[in-house]
Design a protein around this motif. Structure first.
Motif, short mmCIF file in Angstrom:
data_model
loop_
_atom_site.label_atom_id
_atom_site.label_comp_id
_atom_site.label_asym_id
_atom_site.label_seq_id
_atom_site.Cartn_x
_atom_site.Cartn_y
_atom_site.Cartn_z
N ALA A 78 -26.69 -53.39 43.05
CA ALA A 78 -26.79 -53.68 44.51
C ALA A 78 -26.77 -52.85 45.41
O ALA A 78 -27.64 -52.74 46.27
CB ALA A 78 -25.32 -54.41 44.74
N TYR A 107 -30.21 -68.44 42.54
CA TYR A 107 -30.31 -67.83 41.10
C TYR A 107 -31.90 -67.33 40.94
O TYR A 107 -32.11 -66.28 40.38
CB TYR A 107 -29.93 -68.72 40.07
N VAL A 108 -32.63 -68.29 41.07
CA VAL A 108 -34.18 -68.01 40.82
C VAL A 108 -34.98 -66.97 41.64
O VAL A 108 -35.52 -66.33 41.23
CB VAL A 108 -34.93 -69.42 40.85
N MET A 109 -34.70 -67.28 42.98
CA MET A 109 -35.12 -66.09 43.98
C MET A 109 -34.80 -64.92 43.86
O MET A 109 -35.39 -63.91 44.38
CB MET A 109 -35.25 -66.82 45.23
N THR A 110 -33.49 -64.65 43.43
CA THR A 110 -33.01 -63.07 43.31
C THR A 110 -32.56 -62.64 41.80
O THR A 110 -31.92 -61.70 41.97
CB THR A 110 -31.49 -63.16 44.26
N ASN A 111 -33.14 -63.43 40.99
CA ASN A 111 -32.81 -63.03 39.50
C ASN A 111 -31.48 -63.13 39.12
O ASN A 111 -30.98 -61.94 38.51
CB ASN A 111 -33.67 -61.59 39.28
N GLN A 130 -30.24 -51.18 45.42
CA GLN A 130 -31.27 -51.77 46.33
C GLN A 130 -31.09 -51.86 47.75
O GLN A 130 -32.04 -51.76 48.76
CB GLN A 130 -30.93 -53.68 46.15
N LEU A 131 -29.81 -51.64 48.18
CA LEU A 131 -29.65 -51.36 49.73
C LEU A 131 -29.93 -49.98 50.05
O LEU A 131 -30.62 -49.97 51.17
CB LEU A 131 -28.13 -51.52 49.85
N LYS A 184 -35.79 -55.72 42.32
CA LYS A 184 -35.32 -56.98 42.93
C LYS A 184 -34.28 -57.51 41.91
O LYS A 184 -33.30 -58.26 42.57
CB LYS A 184 -36.69 -57.78 42.99
N GLY A 208 -28.80 -60.72 45.59
CA GLY A 208 -29.40 -59.45 46.42
C GLY A 208 -30.50 -59.70 47.55
O GLY A 208 -30.61 -60.98 47.69
N PRO A 209 -30.92 -58.66 48.04
CA PRO A 209 -30.38 -57.24 47.84
C PRO A 209 -29.03 -57.10 48.29
O PRO A 209 -28.61 -57.73 49.28
CB PRO A 209 -31.39 -56.68 48.90
N GLY A 210 -28.30 -56.05 47.64
CA GLY A 210 -26.75 -56.07 47.69
C GLY A 210 -26.20 -57.55 47.63
O GLY A 210 -26.26 -58.21 46.27
N GLN A 215 -29.02 -62.23 41.19
CA GLN A 215 -28.40 -61.22 41.39
C GLN A 215 -27.66 -61.61 42.84
O GLN A 215 -26.55 -60.86 43.32
CB GLN A 215 -29.05 -59.86 41.89
N ASP A 237 -32.34 -61.69 32.33
CA ASP A 237 -31.58 -62.19 32.96
C ASP A 237 -30.43 -63.30 32.28
O ASP A 237 -29.40 -63.33 32.76
CB ASP A 237 -31.99 -63.04 34.49
#
Lengths: 302, 447
Positions: B402, A238-242, B405-406, B201, A246-248, A244, B84
Motif C-alpha cells: 500500500a 475486489y475486482v477493480m483493485t485486485n 503505491q502511495l 496496482k 488501493g491505492p493505499g 487490495q 490474488d
C-alpha cells in the motif's frame, strides 16, 4: 352448492380466528429459512466477536474500532451513500424520458438496463482497463485536446473512490430505471390526461403526479441502494483493485476489511467484531428508513 | 405491516449474507477417518506457478500422468489458483478443513503462517531427512525443528532484466550501482525512453521492491525479525533507507507513468514490448522473457547496489514449496507424490519445460545452456535470504504494497512511508498476538 358455500365461509372464519398473528403465519416459512440458514452463522459471528483465546472479552471491538483502516473503510461506505440521491435523480429523469415516449425508447431502455445484468467482475475488469492512465478513456480525452483532464482514475488516491462510485452508479442505474418505469406504466393514463387538461406542463405534471405516484418505489429503491453502498460493494472493489482496496487504502470498504482480516490476516475474532459493527450500522440504516417511511406515510397506501 | 415485515426479512437476509463469511472462518473442525491403504486414493492439489514459470501446467499434468501409471489406485486432481486468490482460497479451505490435500506455498512466512495456524502437517514427518536435505532453501520453511513445506523450485528473487539494444541505442551503460541507475534514468528519460517498467496496482511489486532494495541496508535477517517483534523499528535508518531509495527512483522518473494502473505482469510486458530499458521479473520467468525478446538482446543482473550490508548486490534466493494439509486423509501418499516431483528425470523435465531451477541439489546443472540462466544460477548460488518471506503478510500488504503505491503515485514521501510502516507493525503486534510469539521463537533460529 352447499359444499361451495362451506368452502367460501370456512377460510373466512379461520382468518378471523388467527387475528393479528396471521401475517406471522404467512411469513413463517421465510423466517424458518432465515433462522435455519443464517441463524447459526449469526450466533457464531457474535460469539466469535466476543471471544479471544477461550475468554469472553470486548477487546475485539475496541481493537477493531481503534484501527484507522477500519474507520477509513466505514468513512468510504458513508461516502458511497452520496451515490444514492444521484441514482434516484438519474433514474427518475431517465425513466420519465422513456415514459414520455422518447424516440427509440425501447432501444434506450435496453441500453440503460444492460449494465445491470452484466456480472460485476466483467464490469470491474473492463473498467479497470478503460480507466488505466494510458487506457481508452484518457486516450480519447487526449485525442480531443483534453489531456489536462486525463487522470490515473483508479491509481490516484484522490480519484479512485469517486471513479469507483461512478462505475457503481453506471451499473445500478438500470435497476432504478426499470423499477420506476414499471410503476409509471401501471399508473392509469387518465391520471396524466387529467393533469394535462388542467394545464400542467412537463415539470409540474411530473412533480405533482409522477413523483407522488412513484414515492413507494422510490423509498424501496433508496433502501436497496443504501444497503448496497454500505454492505454490498465488495465485488466492485475486489475486482477493480485486485483485492487490495488501493491505492493505499483509498478504496477500502468495510466488507473488504472483514474479508482481508478473516481470510488474509487470519484474525477471525477481529473480522467478526467488524462484521457485527457493520451489521449494526445496516440495521440502524434500515430502522431510519422505516421510521421516515412511517412518519411521512410514503408507500403505506400501496 | 406485511410490507414492513417483508422488507425486514429482505434486509435481514442481505445483512446476514455478508456476515456469513467472517463467521465461517472460525468454525470448529472435525477430524476425518484415518486412511485405508487398500482403498483408492484421491488427492487434490491446489497450486500456483504457471504465472511465473510458464509450462508448469503441462509439466504437472505429465508428472501426474506418470505417477498415476505407477500407482493405479491414486488419482490426483489439480486446481490452478490465481495470484490474488491463492492465499484467501486456502484460508477459506482451512477454515472449513476441506479442499486440497497438497497445497502450494511461497516460502518463509507464507508457509509457516499456516503451520502456526495448524493448517499443515510437517513434511519432515513423512519425507525422510535423507531426502529432505537435498531440497534447497528448506531452512526458511523450518520451525521448531520440523520442515513444514517441501521446496519445489527455486525462485531467484528478483533479477533486473535489461535490453542491451535499447540501452545501446540511448548510449547508456548498464547501471550496476545506485548512482549509475539514477543517472541512467535521467539519460533515458531525456531520450524519451522509459527506464524501468513495472506495475503496482495489485500490490505485489511493492513486496519485491522492499526485498531487492531493502535487503541492501540490513546486516542480517534477524534485523527484520527484530523490527517485526519490536526490538528494532522500521523507522530506524537501516530499515527506512529503502523508502528513500524508492523515492529517488520516483523523483528521477525511473518508472513508467502508468505504473499505478498496471498489474505486476502487465508492467513487465511493457519491457518485453520494447517500451522500457529495464524491468524486474521473477527469476523463474527469465527464460520466457529471453525467448520472447531474443537471447542477444537481454542482459540480467541483481538490483544495482546502494548499501554496504552483506546482502547488497546479491540476488534473493527462495524456493516455492508444496505442503501437506492438516486435514488430508492421505499424508503419506501426498508426500510420496512430492518426492516423485524430485526424481532426476522429473527435475530435468521441469527445467527443460519451464526454465526454472528445481529446488534440489541433485539437479544436473549442465542442463543450463542459456547464457542468462547461467548468470542467474551463479547469482542465486551466492544469493541472500529473500526479505519479504520474513515479515508478517499483513505488514507486507499494508506497508509494502500500500505505501509503495502511495509513494510511487506521489501522495507520500519516504519518511511518511517509513512512519506508516512502523505504525502498522505496532498495530500488528497488538492484533496478531499469537503470531508475534511465534515470530520471536523463529527469530532465535536466525541469531
Amino acid at each position: 352448492v352447499t359444499s361451495g358455500t362451506v368452502a367460501l365461509s370456512d377460510p373466512r372464519r379461520r382468518r378471523l380466528r388467527l387475528g393479528r398473528v396471521e401475517p406471522l403465519v404467512w411469513i413463517a416459512p421465510a423466517i424458518a429459512v432465515v433462522v435455519f440458514v443464517f441463524g447459526y452463522s449469526m450466533f457464531q459471528l457474535v460469539q466469535t466477536s466476543l471471544r479471544f483465546e477461550g475468554h469472553w472479552t470486548t477487546d475485539n471491538f475496541r481493537i477493531t474500532w481503534s484501527d484507522p483502516t477500519f474507520r477509513t473503510a466505514l468513512t468510504h461506505n458513508v461516502r458511497l451513500l452520496i451515490a444514492v440521491p444521484v441514482l434516484v435523480l438519474l433514474s427518475l429523469l431517465l425513466s420519465i424520458l422513456l415514459f414520455e415516449g422518447l424516440r427509440g425508447w425501447r432501444f434506450h431502455r435496453w441500453a440503460l438496463f444492460l449494465p445491470y445484468v452484466l456480472a460485476i467482475p466483467v464490469i470491474g475488469v473492463v473498467f479497470g482497463q478503460l480507466l488505466q492512465f494510458n487506457g481508452l478513456v484518457n486516450q480519447l480525452l487526449r485525442a480531443v485536446g483534453l489531456g489536462g483532464v486525463a487522470q490515473d482514475w483508479l491509481g490516484q488516491p484522490r480519484w479512485a473512490l469517486w471513479t469507483m462510485t461512478a462505475v457503481i452508479v453506471w451499473r445500478e442505474l438500470g435497476f432504478g430505471i426499470v423499477l420506476f418505469l414499471a410503476r409509471l406504466l401501471s399508473v392509469p393514463s387518465d391520471v396524466f390526461e387529467a393533469g394535462r387538461m388542467d394545464g400542467a406542463r412537463f415539470f409540474r405534471l411530473h412533480r405533482r403526479i409522477t413523483i407522488p405516484q412513484l414515492s413507494g418505489v422510490i423509498v424501496f429503491y433508496v433502501i436497496v441502494e443504501a444497503i448496497t453502498m454500505v454492505s454490498w460493494v465488495f465485488n466492485y472493489v475486489y475486482v477493480m483493485t485486485n483485492g487490495q482496496g488501493g491505492p493505499g487504502d483509498a478504496t477500502q470498504v468495510t466488507e473488504l476489511y472483514i474479508y482481508q482480516t478473516a481470510f488474509q490476516y487470519q484474525a477471525p475474532e477481529l473480522a467478526s467484531a467488524a462484521a457485527v459493527m457493520l451489521f449494526g450500522t445496516t440495521l440502524v440504516l434500515i430502522a431510519i428508513f422505516f421510521r421516515v417511511q412511517r412518519s411521512s406515510g410514503v408507500g403505506l397506501d400501496e | 405491516m406485511h410490507r414492513n415485515l417483508g422488507l425486514a426479512v429482505v434486509a435481514t437476509l442481505a445483512a446476514a449474507a455478508l456476515l456469513g463469511s467472517a463467521a465461517s472462518a472460525a468454525r470448529p473442525n472435525t477430524h476425518r477417518a484415518q486412511q485405508d491403504p487398500s482403498a483408492p486414493v484421491n488427492l487434490t492439489m491446489w497450486w500456483w506457478g504457471e504465472q511465473e514459470a510458464a509450462g508448469a501446467k503441462n509439466w504437472l499434468a505429465q508428472t501426474i500422468n506418470l505417477y498415476e501409471k505407477k500407482h493405479p489406485n491414486v488419482k490426483i486432481k489439480t486446481v490452478l489458483q490465481t495470484t490474488d486468490g491463492l492465499i484467501p482460497a486456502f484460508k477459506a479451505a482451512a477454515a472449513a478443513k476441506k479442499g486440497p490435500d497438497i497445497q502450494y506455498f511461497w516460502g518463509g512466512i507464507w508457509s509457516l503462517d499456516d503451520a502456526w495456524l495448524g493448517n499443515q502437517k510437517p513434511v519432515s514427518d513423512y519425507i525422510p531427512r535423507s531426502e529432505l536435505r537435498h531440497y534447497l532453501n528448506a531452512k526458511e520453511d523450518t520451525y521448531a525443528g520440523k520442515v513444514w513445506t517441501a521446496p519445489w523450485y527455486v525462485q531467484p528473487s528478483f533479477p533486473v532484466l535489461y535490453r542491451k539494444d535499447v540501452l545501446a541505442k540511448a548510449r547508456v551503460k548498464v547501471p550496476t550501482t545506485w548512482p549509475a541507475l539514477l543517472k541512467a534514468c535521467d539519460a533515458l528519460n531525456s531520450k524519451g525512453i522509459t527506464p524501468l517498467a513495472g506495475g503496482i496496482k495489485d500490490g505485489w511489486f511493492g513486496g519485491w521492491l522492499y526485498s531487492i532494495i531493502g535487503a541492501q541496508g540490513i546486516s542480517s535477517i534477524s534485523d527484520v525479525l527484530d523490527a517485526t517483534t519490536g526490538k528494532q523499528k522500521f523507522t530506524d535508518p537501516k530499515h527506512a533507507a529503502w523508502w528513500i531509495r524508492l523515492q529517488e527512483l520516483r523523483d528521477h522518473k525511473c518508472w513508467n507513468d502508468d505504473m499505478n494502473s498496471l498489474e505486476l505482469y502487465q508492467g513487465q510486458q511493457r519491457w518485453a514490448q520494447g517500451k522500457a530499458a529495464m524491468t524486474v521479473t521473477a527469476g523463474s520467468d527469465v527464460k520466457k522473457f529471453v525467448q520472447q525478446v531474443g537471447v542477444a538482446k537481454v542482459g540480467v543482473m541483481a538490483m544495482p547496489k546502494w548499501g554496504r550490508g552483506p546482502y547488497a548486490g546479491k540476488l534473493g534466493s527462495t524456493s516455492q514449496t508444496v505442503g501437506i494439509t492438516a486435514w488430508t486423509k492421505y499424508p503419506q501418499e501426498a508426500a510420496d507424490f512430492i518426492m516423485f516431483m524430485h526424481k532426476p528425470e522429473r527435475m530435468a523435465a521441469w527445467f527443460n519445460t519451464t526454465g526454472a531451477f528445481p529446488a534440489d541439489d541433485r539437479f544436473k546443472t549442465k542442463l543450463i545452456k542459456l547464457p542468462q540462466q547461467k548468470i542467474l544460477f551463479n547469482l542465486v548460488k551466492n544469493g541472500a535470504p529473500y526479505l519479504e518471506n520474513f515479515i508478517p503478510t499483513e505488514l507486507d500488504s499494508k506497508a509494502n504494497f500500500a505505501q509503495s503505491q502511495l509513494l510511487l503515485g506521489g501522495s507520500i514521501d519516504a519518511a511518511q512511508a517509513a512512519a506508516a510502516t512502523e505504525k502498522i507493525a505496532q498495530r500488528i503486534r497488538l492484533t496478531q498476538r499469537k503470531q508475534m510469539a511465534n515470530f520471536k521463537t523463529w527469530a532465535q533460529s536466525y541469531k
